[in-house]
Design an enzyme around this catalytic site. Structure first.
Site, PDB file in Angstrom:
ATOM      1  N   HIS A 143       0.844  -1.183   0.000  1.00 25.46           N
ATOM      2  CA  HIS A 143       0.000   0.000   0.000  1.00 25.46           C
ATOM      3  C   HIS A 143       0.889   1.246   0.000  1.00 25.46           C
ATOM      4  O   HIS A 143       2.104   1.156   0.186  1.00 25.46           O
ATOM      5  CB  HIS A 143      -0.937   0.011   1.224  1.00 25.46           C
ATOM      6  CG  HIS A 143      -0.228  -0.008   2.532  1.00 25.46           C
ATOM      7  ND1 HIS A 143      -0.210  -1.096   3.373  1.00 25.46           N
ATOM      8  CD2 HIS A 143       0.522   0.938   3.144  1.00 25.46           C
ATOM      9  CE1 HIS A 143       0.508  -0.830   4.446  1.00 25.46           C
ATOM     10  NE2 HIS A 143       0.968   0.390   4.328  1.00 25.46           N
TER      11      HIS A 143
HETATM   12  C1  T46 Z   1       2.581   0.551   7.025  1.00 20.99           C
HETATM   13  C2  T46 Z   1       3.442  -0.634   7.213  1.00 20.99           C
HETATM   14  C3  T46 Z   1       4.901  -0.292   7.312  1.00 20.99           C
HETATM   15  C4  T46 Z   1      -4.836  -0.611  13.036  1.00 20.99           C
HETATM   16  O1  T46 Z   1      -6.012  -0.821  13.401  1.00 20.99           O
HETATM   17  N1  T46 Z   1      -4.087   0.364  13.621  1.00 20.99           N
HETATM   18  C5  T46 Z   1      -2.810   0.618  13.246  1.00 20.99           C
HETATM   19  O2  T46 Z   1      -2.180   1.550  13.808  1.00 20.99           O
HETATM   20  C6  T46 Z   1      -2.215  -0.188  12.224  1.00 20.99           C
HETATM   21  C7  T46 Z   1      -0.770   0.051  11.799  1.00 20.99           C
HETATM   22  C8  T46 Z   1      -2.966  -1.172  11.643  1.00 20.99           C
HETATM   23  N2  T46 Z   1      -4.252  -1.371  12.057  1.00 20.99           N
HETATM   24  C9  T46 Z   1      -5.047  -2.461  11.424  1.00 20.99           C
HETATM   25  C10 T46 Z   1      -5.394  -2.233   9.963  1.00 20.99           C
HETATM   26  C11 T46 Z   1      -5.526  -3.637   9.440  1.00 20.99           C
HETATM   27  O3  T46 Z   1      -6.840  -4.124   9.669  1.00 20.99           O
HETATM   28  O4  T46 Z   1      -4.275  -3.652  11.463  1.00 20.99           O
HETATM   29  C12 T46 Z   1      -4.564  -4.438  10.329  1.00 20.99           C
HETATM   30  C13 T46 Z   1      -3.269  -4.787   9.603  1.00 20.99           C
HETATM   31  O5  T46 Z   1      -2.731  -3.592   9.009  1.00 20.99           O
HETATM   32  P1  T46 Z   1      -1.958  -3.635   7.609  1.00 20.99           P
HETATM   33  O6  T46 Z   1      -2.502  -4.704   6.745  1.00 20.99           O
HETATM   34  O7  T46 Z   1      -1.950  -2.248   7.038  1.00 20.99           O
HETATM   35  O8  T46 Z   1      -0.490  -4.034   8.093  1.00 20.99           O
HETATM   36  P2  T46 Z   1       0.874  -4.003   7.266  1.00 20.99           P
HETATM   37  O9  T46 Z   1       1.881  -4.731   8.062  1.00 20.99           O
HETATM   38  O10 T46 Z   1       0.645  -4.399   5.864  1.00 20.99           O
HETATM   39  O11 T46 Z   1       1.258  -2.422   7.229  1.00 20.99           O
HETATM   40  C14 T46 Z   1       1.681  -1.767   8.417  1.00 20.99           C
HETATM   41  C15 T46 Z   1       0.907  -0.449   8.607  1.00 20.99           C
HETATM   42  O12 T46 Z   1      -0.509  -0.699   8.661  1.00 20.99           O
HETATM   43  C16 T46 Z   1       1.172   0.498   7.465  1.00 20.99           C
HETATM   44  O13 T46 Z   1       0.677   1.782   7.774  1.00 20.99           O
HETATM   45  O14 T46 Z   1       2.985   1.516   6.371  1.00 20.99           O
HETATM   46  O15 T46 Z   1       3.076  -1.474   8.311  1.00 20.99           O
END
Ligand code: T46
Length: 141
Positions: free
Chosen positions: A58
């Site tokens: 993303h």
């Molecule tokens: C990024 C990379 C480096 C929350 O509810 N609160 C939060 O502060 C975060 C970070 C995530 N979430 C929820 C959103 C999704 O439902 O946790 C779930 C997994 O998040 P995501 O699929 O975006 O995770 P990554 O590891 O792909 O990405 C993360 C961060 O979300 C993103 O901002 O830049 O790490």
């Protein structure tokens, strides 16, 4: 050797690391002075047991972040819609600033990998662009 980062609004951030005659190391991140924004959120990613998983995939519309690999290693993929770069993250005190509108992926995690991320704002799903075609349209506008 550290490869230069190709993208504007991004770059390496090196934190002071103190090692003395005792065991271990102590690494310090000061808001503004080291992390170039007011830190509103800190999160970490651990227990990466599946080495073939790919996280990220993303870009953020406005959020700025600095990402560290404080244990183990992983590969950070960056893409501004024109150029792509892969960076092996394996130094606990050297992070990468992720500017806004930069597509990023995290993969090839070692089983002991721990990521630590400082963010400039609170979580907002509206700030995410999770569709690559939409990202390309927006960066080429
Ligand atoms: C990024 C990379 C480096 C929350 O509810 N609160 C939060 O502060 C975060 C970070 C995530 N979430 C929820 C959103 C999704 O439902 O946790 C779930 C997994 O998040 P995501 O699929 O975006 O995770 P990554 O590891 O792909 O990405 C993360 C961060 O979300 C993103 O901002 O830049 O790490």
């Amino acid at each position: 050797m550290i490869v230069p980062i190709l993208f504007k609004n991004s770059g390496y951030i090196e934190l002071k690391k103190i090692k003395d005659e005792r065991d271990g190391s102590l690494i310090i991140a000061n808001a503004i002075q080291d992390i170039p924004f007011e830190i509103k959120r800190v999160y970490f990613i651990n227990q990466l047991e599946n080495s073939i998983s790919i996280r990220g995939k993303h870009a953020h519309r406005n959020l700025e972040q600095v990402i560290f690999c404080i244990n183990g290693n992983f590969t950070l993929g960056l893409d501004d819609g024109t150029r792509k770069q892969k960076i092996v993250m394996n130094q606990d005190n050297i992070g990468v600033k992720l500017g806004s509108m930069l597509w990023h992926t995290m993969e090839n995690f070692s089983s002991d990998c721990i990521l630590l991320i400082f963010a400039s704002d609170y979580y907002s799903e509206a700030d995410y662009i999770r569709d690559y075609d939409e990202f390309i349209k927006l960066v080429n506008k």
